[in-house]
Design a protein around this motif. Structure first.
Motif, mmCIF file in Angstrom:
data_model
loop_
_atom_site.group_PDB
_atom_site.id
_atom_site.type_symbol
_atom_site.label_atom_id
_atom_site.label_comp_id
_atom_site.label_asym_id
_atom_site.label_seq_id
_atom_site.Cartn_x
_atom_site.Cartn_y
_atom_site.Cartn_z
ATOM 1 N N PRO D 138 0.821 -1.201 0.000
ATOM 2 C CA PRO D 138 0.000 0.000 0.000
ATOM 3 C C PRO D 138 0.857 1.253 0.000
ATOM 4 C CG PRO D 138 0.001 -1.001 2.181
ATOM 5 C CD PRO D 138 0.810 -1.907 1.292
ATOM 6 N N GLY D 139 0.284 2.357 -0.426
ATOM 7 C CA GLY D 139 1.022 3.612 -0.356
ATOM 8 C C GLY D 139 0.906 4.460 -1.607
ATOM 9 N N GLY D 140 0.329 3.915 -2.681
ATOM 10 C CA GLY D 140 0.116 4.716 -3.882
ATOM 11 C C GLY D 140 1.408 5.293 -4.426
ATOM 12 N N LEU D 141 1.411 6.609 -4.598
ATOM 13 C CA LEU D 141 2.552 7.299 -5.190
ATOM 14 C C LEU D 141 3.850 7.023 -4.455
ATOM 15 C CD1 LEU D 141 1.469 10.871 -6.195
ATOM 16 C CD2 LEU D 141 2.130 8.944 -7.609
ATOM 17 N N ALA D 142 3.740 6.901 -3.129
ATOM 18 C CA ALA D 142 4.952 6.699 -2.335
ATOM 19 C C ALA D 142 5.656 5.414 -2.766
ATOM 20 C CB ALA D 142 4.597 6.639 -0.858
ATOM 21 N N VAL D 143 4.884 4.453 -3.308
ATOM 22 C CA VAL D 143 5.498 3.212 -3.761
ATOM 23 C C VAL D 143 6.405 3.486 -4.960
ATOM 24 C CG1 VAL D 143 5.055 0.913 -4.670
ATOM 25 C CG2 VAL D 143 3.589 1.848 -2.901
ATOM 26 N N ILE D 144 5.923 4.322 -5.894
ATOM 27 C CA ILE D 144 6.759 4.628 -7.063
ATOM 28 C C ILE D 144 8.015 5.364 -6.612
ATOM 29 C CG2 ILE D 144 6.846 5.678 -9.338
ATOM 30 C CD1 ILE D 144 3.907 5.526 -9.541
ATOM 31 N N ALA D 145 7.823 6.330 -5.715
ATOM 32 C CA ALA D 145 8.976 7.071 -5.204
ATOM 33 C C ALA D 145 9.945 6.109 -4.524
ATOM 34 C CB ALA D 145 8.514 8.144 -4.228
ATOM 35 N N GLY D 146 9.393 5.165 -3.775
ATOM 36 C CA GLY D 146 10.228 4.185 -3.090
ATOM 37 C C GLY D 146 11.014 3.338 -4.069
ATOM 38 N N VAL D 196 4.621 9.969 -15.559
ATOM 39 C CA VAL D 196 5.144 11.183 -14.947
ATOM 40 C C VAL D 196 6.190 10.856 -13.883
ATOM 41 C CG1 VAL D 196 4.553 13.158 -13.508
ATOM 42 C CG2 VAL D 196 3.094 12.542 -15.419
ATOM 43 N N TYR D 197 5.861 9.902 -13.009
ATOM 44 C CA TYR D 197 6.773 9.658 -11.892
ATOM 45 C C TYR D 197 7.964 8.802 -12.300
ATOM 46 C CZ TYR D 197 4.163 12.102 -8.402
ATOM 47 O OH TYR D 197 3.578 13.099 -7.672
ATOM 48 N N ALA D 198 7.680 7.612 -12.834
ATOM 49 C CA ALA D 198 8.788 6.720 -13.175
ATOM 50 C C ALA D 198 9.523 7.237 -14.408
ATOM 51 C CB ALA D 198 8.260 5.316 -13.415
ATOM 52 N N GLY D 199 8.760 7.714 -15.387
ATOM 53 C CA GLY D 199 9.370 8.138 -16.636
ATOM 54 C C GLY D 199 10.105 9.460 -16.500
ATOM 55 N N THR D 200 9.370 10.509 -16.142
ATOM 56 C CA THR D 200 9.970 11.836 -16.115
ATOM 57 C C THR D 200 10.911 11.988 -14.932
ATOM 58 O OG1 THR D 200 7.868 12.569 -16.993
ATOM 59 C CG2 THR D 200 9.428 14.270 -16.353
ATOM 60 N N ARG D 201 10.503 11.487 -13.781
ATOM 61 C CA ARG D 201 11.297 11.772 -12.598
ATOM 62 C C ARG D 201 12.523 10.862 -12.494
ATOM 63 N NH1 ARG D 201 9.292 12.668 -6.375
ATOM 64 N NH2 ARG D 201 11.228 13.606 -5.704
ATOM 65 N N TYR D 202 12.356 9.570 -12.797
ATOM 66 C CA TYR D 202 13.477 8.644 -12.615
ATOM 67 C C TYR D 202 14.088 8.174 -13.919
ATOM 68 C CZ TYR D 202 11.905 8.725 -7.842
ATOM 69 O OH TYR D 202 11.550 9.144 -6.595
ATOM 70 N N GLY D 203 13.528 8.661 -15.032
ATOM 71 C CA GLY D 203 14.148 8.382 -16.320
ATOM 72 C C GLY D 203 14.020 6.957 -16.804
ATOM 73 N N THR D 204 13.095 6.177 -16.249
ATOM 74 C CA THR D 204 12.897 4.810 -16.735
ATOM 75 C C THR D 204 11.928 4.845 -17.913
ATOM 76 O OG1 THR D 204 13.013 4.186 -14.427
ATOM 77 C CG2 THR D 204 12.357 2.479 -15.983
ATOM 78 N N PRO D 205 12.265 4.180 -19.010
ATOM 79 C CA PRO D 205 11.318 4.158 -20.130
ATOM 80 C C PRO D 205 10.006 3.504 -19.708
ATOM 81 C CG PRO D 205 13.461 3.307 -20.798
ATOM 82 C CD PRO D 205 13.515 3.466 -19.322
#
Lengths: 215, 206, 383, 292
Positions: D138-146, D196-205
């Motif tokens: 659980p955690g939504g966005l925080a999971v992607i950030a994690g 937005v999060y994984a792609g733009t922020r962390y640069g993962t395709p």
């Protein structure tokens, strides 16, 4: 072919077929499934409201506040609870107006929160996407963008209520209706696939999960 | 009179205004206010279901009492309601319990999916019955629908360009026009409610 | 949305800092983000940075994030795992790291910074002004119209047909079915639908016909039952009102549809009115109604469902036409005034659309600067 | 004339029957239509295939619910099969919501059974080396950030409850930037969150698989390369299956291909009926005019 041995699958398959029987005509089986559906879904809502709202938002906070002698916290939960209870006055014709208070709370809340986001998503985003920018006469897409602008403006003309739709207003709004009709045709045609997918899903359930004909 | 009509209107006015202003304030105080109001609406709204239930039982117990062919079905509906709610509330595991989730999965889910899938039949019959080239505009509707449908089938890829064009330009144009109108109408109606001009939601009477 | 704000800030503020590590408040927020800046390292082996944060001196620094480029000089601290809130006293430490993630040099520590929350979200200024304009226009027109001017409203075919539809049901001795849709009371479409229900129910009462109102939401049920009862009273036939006519079905979309479809086939209403908020069920209802040969009038603001109503109903109120219904049916001057205000707003939008487009075309040929585009995007910016 | 009168008055139940048969017959007979691949699907396939050189893992996210699974489930199957056959390390993940977990599990079981736990080169599929099943956290966005900062720390264990740290596939995975590609399969706007999060922020395709309805609005993101590729609706899934079959030389039941055959039949049936309906409309109209 491998028939399912699960009673649950058989129930689901039976209910699926009764709903499809409605396509032929209304019949007692459909009527039975319809009433099962209505009853079970309301029962389900009750259980969900009980576990997801009544207990965590009302029961537990009230109890905790009471145990901890946290009077402001108690009042904080008690106010909406009492407001909610006012709905019961609908059962007493003389005092039924009391039910208007919780309705007023809800209406005020939702009307207030909807205005500004509506300006942003329904107005600003749409307007910004429509204004021509960097018009380039040699590029086809610029001309299409111009067409888009014409389409938006003429469709808006159709929604002029205080003007008679005659002359230039009438002509423009008729152009708008053309755009609307093309859009409706496109949406209609575009949706067929998603709807047929749902039927495919049900058929796969019947043939695979229940009858075991398909792998 | 004040309690019956003026007070509810006052609540709507004050709360509506407060929620509009709240939108522009990022400060935690304003955010907390927003959260509390959301919670209040949620809590008080939960009670409304009881009104629905009273209507449900009113209608179905009366049908049951009439003892005709409707009675059986009403009995089924009442039984299903009590069973489902009872198992969900008192059963072991609550809404995550074995019986409740199986009942949900094999009664509500398939009924839901099957009702939804009826649309694939109805979309066909609606197209057949309604898509008649009665006039030029109906013809435009019909032709776009056919082009888009053809573009969806396996060998319709040659139409991809035109389908995309229709979706991106004329379709977007009309939708934007409608959405802009709806946006303005929504704002105006919300304002009318907040100002107490539109008050039908209070029901009739004084 | 937050992420957009952050990327926007990143774009705007690529300026170096004089010495050490500095922290600044992130504008227009609730205090949940901070901007950290530093001077880029001169160490040629550096491959990036570690960003450390300290929430209170006893706990010491913890690793907040890793930055993969040595050219970077700015970091926006907004991480749901390590939330910031207004009033927290934090400090940051930036360490240059090598490719192997060995710490090379400490670039500096910031002084203790307290994050703060704003009282007005500056990025929403445009929305605020638009709200004020919308308010102002409506208030202005309500005030001027009250002095007794009457207003013209164009013909709306679907609403004109209501009378005929109710009349037909009376002639055939069959009920009128009024479906308020899947909306809740706070949906504007539902409010509009309730507004139309009043006059329709009154007409039904006058014609001594019957109306059936199945409901999806209990609160809407409460309101519609009041409205219908009131309409019967106004028509002078309070005894004819039967509480069975207005009822609640289920809050479950397709259970509701299953029941309404059943009603259509069993009670065979001569007239079906679908007014309010609709989702995928629109076509299920309208096609079933078609099978029973009922005359059907629909109206909704759900853009995705309009095509289905248009193809399978006799009349369809499109979007705003539904909202205009209460003014149209009642001809109440105040309500008409708000319609006028909406038209003026529409006119303003059109002028904006066309004039800004012309401006931007002229710009392409004559001024050739990007200021026009920047103005437009600043004006309509949504975050 | 009689025929046109019949068409005009056609009981819609005949049409319902025709629709039902158009769906059932292709399902039973394994019927297939030739599929032409479109650029969005081809781009996605190529991107996934290129991962076999870098050995960077692929994450398949089943971010959908049962209601859209007829359209989206075949995508998960085709992707998972591609990754296994081409020897690409792959994560199966149920996404940010609870519903996806069970659907990802179905994908795992179906594909492994179909290929009989064997890759194209004859090696058997080994859990932990070839693929890893991630649990729901659980955690939504925080999971992607994690995941962006500390992949193993975010999940800690896999879906079987074993520690992620001990799995060989995790040796080269510390955070999102070590991931070769994320393919989010979803019927909702959640794909944009990943973009937005994984792609733009962390640069993962990021690639996407979506329903036919949502596909239209994703074209802009394909143009800007924010999505490296897309499978749009059942057709996209069928194209991907076809690419798998022709490039990897594997012959399995093409779930979406067969469903697509049903789709083709229904679409063509509707078009055919509309045209017939219009002909009858005009024939009858002219007939009436002549009699007047």
């Amino acid at each position: 072919m491998q028939l399912s041995t699960s009673i649950w699958v058989w129930i689901a398959a039976f209910l699926t077929l009764t709903i499809y029987s409605f396509l032929y005509k209304d019949n007692p089986l459909y009527r039975f499934a319809e009433h099962v559906f209505v009853g079970a879904s309301v029962g389900w809502s009750i259980a969900i409201v009980w576990h997801m709202t009544a207990i965590p938002y009302i029961g537990i906070p009230l109890r905790d506040a009471f145990v901890q002698r946290n009077w402001p916290g108690l009042i904080y939960v008690a106010i909406p609870t009492l407001l909610g209870c006012l709905y019961f006055f609908r059962f007493f014709p003389k005092q039924s107006w009391l039910a208007r208070w919780p309705i007023a709370l809800m209406m005020g809340y939702y009307c207030g929160i909807s205005i500004s986001p509506s300006i942003e998503t329904n107005i600003f985003t749409q307007v910004q996407g429509t204004i021509l920018t960097g018009f380039n006469p040699t590029s086809l897409s610029s001309w299409w963008a111009l067409l888009l602008l014409i389409g938006v403006v003429s469709t808006l003309f159709y929604f002029f209520f205080s003007l008679k739709h005659e002359g230039i207003v009438g002509k423009t709004s008729r152009l708008g209706i053309w755009f609307v009709m093309i859009a409706f045709g496109a949406s209609f045609g575009y949706t067929v696939m998603a709807r047929v997918s749902l039927l495919i899903g049900r058929i796969q359930f019947l043939l695979h999960d229940w009858l075991g004909i398909l792998k | 009179m004040f309690l019956k009509r003026t007070l509810p209107l006052l609540i709507v006015f004050l709360l509506g205004l407060a929620m509009i202003i709240q939108f522009y304030i990022p400060h935690p105080v304003s955010q907390n206010f927003y959260d509390s109001m959301a919670e209040w609406v949620r809590i008080s709204g939960a009670f409304a279901l009881i009104l629905g239930l009273s209507s449900f039982f009113y209608v179905h117990t009366r049908k049951l009492a009439r003892k005709n062919k409707d009675s059986f079905y009403s009995g089924v509906a009442i039984l299903c309601l009590i069973g489902m709610a009872g198992i969900g509330i008192f059963g072991r595991g609550g809404i995550n319990g074995w019986l409740f989730s199986n009942l949900y999965r094999s009664i509500i889910v398939p009924l839901d999916a099957t009702m939804f899938s009826l649309l694939s039949f109805y979309i066909a019959s609606a197209a057949f019955k309604a898509f008649k080239a009665r006039n030029a505009m109906a013809f435009a509707l019909l032709v776009t629908a056919i082009i888009v449908m053809l573009g969806r089938v396996s060998f319709g890829s040659f139409l991809d360009g035109i389908v995309e064009w229709i979706l991106v330009y004329p379709n977007t144009a009309a939708q934007r026009g409608i959405i802009l109108g709806i946006g303005l109408g929504m704002i105006a109606t919300s304002l009318k409610i907040i100002l107490g001009i539109e008050r039908s939601y209070l029901g009739g009477g004084d | 949305m937050k992420i957009l704000t952050i990327s926007f800030a990143l774009l705007l503020s690529f300026s170096a800092v004089s010495g050490g590590v500095s922290v600044e408040d992130f504008p227009n927020d609730d205090g949940s983000s901070l901007i950290v800046r530093w001077n880029s390292t001169v160490n040629t082996e550096a491959a990036g940075y570690y960003v450390y944060r300290q929430d209170n001196p006893e706990d010491g620094y913890f690793l907040l994030s890793r930055i993969a480029s040595p050219a970077e000089t700015l970091f926006v601290d907004y991480d749901p795992r390590y939330p910031l809130s207004a009033g927290m006293n934090v400090s940051y430490k930036i360490v240059a790291i090598s490719h192997e993630e060995e710490e090379l040099e400490i670039l500096g520590e910031s002084s203790v910074f307290s994050s703060s929350a704003s009282f007005f979200n500056g990025t929403k200024t445009n929305t605020f002004f638009a709200t004020v304009i919308a308010f102002g226009l409506i208030l202005y027109f309500i005030n001027t119209i009250k002095k007794g001017k009457s207003l013209f409203i164009r013909k709306i075919a679907g609403l004109d047909a209501l009378d005929e539809a109710v009349g037909r049901a009376t002639e055939m001795g069959r009920p009128v079915l009024y479906v308020t849709g899947l909306g809740y009371m706070e949906d504007i479409a539902t409010v509009a639908s309730v507004n139309i229900l009043g006059p329709v129910a009154k007409k039904v009462a006058e014609y001594e016909s019957t109306i059936l109102v199945p409901n999806f939401d209990p609160i809407v049920y409460t309101v519609t039952s009041e409205v219908v009862k009131e309409a019967y009273l106004e028509a002078g036939r309070p005894d004819a009102y039967n509480p069975d006519q207005v009822f609640f079905i289920s809050e479950h979309q397709f259970a509701y549809v299953a029941a309404v479809n059943g009603i259509m086939l069993r009670e065979k209403p001569a007239t079906n009115l679908f007014l309010g908020m609709f989702y995928a069920e629109s076509l299920l209802l309208a096609e079933t109604g078609n099978q029973t040969g009922a005359i059907q009038i629909a109206g909704t603001d759900a853009v995705t469902q309009l095509p289905f109503f248009v193809t399978s109903c006799d009349y369809t109120l499109i979007g705003e036409e539904l909202y205009a219904a209460s003014a149209y049916l009642s001809r109440d001057p105040v309500l008409c005034a708000t319609i006028k205000a909406q038209d003026i707003e529409k006119g303003l939008l059109m002028i904006l659309l066309v004039s800004l487009s012309i401006l931007s075309i002229l710009n392409v040929f004559f001024f050739k600067s990007d200021i026009v585009w920047r103005l437009i995007s600043a004006f309509f910016r949504v975050e | 004339m009689k025929f046109w009168l019949f068409m005009d008055k056609l009981d819609r139940r005949w049409l319902f029957l025709a629709i039902g048969l158009s769906v059932i017959i292709p399902s039973i007979t394994n019927m297939r239509f030739p599929v032409t691949t479109t650029p969005p699907t081809l781009n996605l396939w190529n991107f996934v295939d290129s991962l076999k050189y870098t050995k960077k893992p692929l994450i398949i996210i089943c971010d959908y619910s049962p209601s859209t699974s007829p359209e989206l489930q075949p995508m998960a199957h085709a992707l998972f099969r591609h990754a296994l056959e081409a020897d690409i390390p792959v994560f199966l993940y149920g996404g940010l919501y609870t519903e996806g977990f069970g659907l990802a599990r179905i994908a795992e079981e179906t594909v492994l059974e179909e290929i009989d736990y064997q890759k194209a080169n004859g090696d058997s599929v080994i859990y932990g080396e070839d693929y890893v099943f991630l649990p729901f956290v659980p955690g939504g966005l925080a999971v992607i950030a994690g995941m962006g900062e500390d992949f193993i720390g975010t999940f800690r264990v896999d879906a079987r409850g074993d520690s992620l740290k001990n799995l060989p596939m995790m040796d080269n995975v510390r955070r999102l930037e070590d991931i070769g590609l994320i393919v989010d399969i979803a019927g909702s706007a959640v794909s944009r969150t990943w973009m937005v999060y994984a792609g733009t922020r962390y640069g993962t395709p990021v690639g996407v698989g979506t329903t036919a309805v949502s596909a239209a609005e994703y074209y802009t993101f394909l143009q800007t390369r924010q999505f490296v590729g897309m499978m749009g609706g059942m057709k996209g899934a069928a194209e991907y299956e076809e690419l798998n079959a022709s490039n990897l030389n594997i012959e399995v039941r093409k779930q979406a291909g067969i469903a697509m055959a049903s789709q083709n039949f229904v679409h063509l049936l509707i078009i055919f009926m509309v045209i017939l309906g219009n002909i009858s409309f005009f024939v009858l109209k002219r007939n009436k005019e002549r009699r007047l």
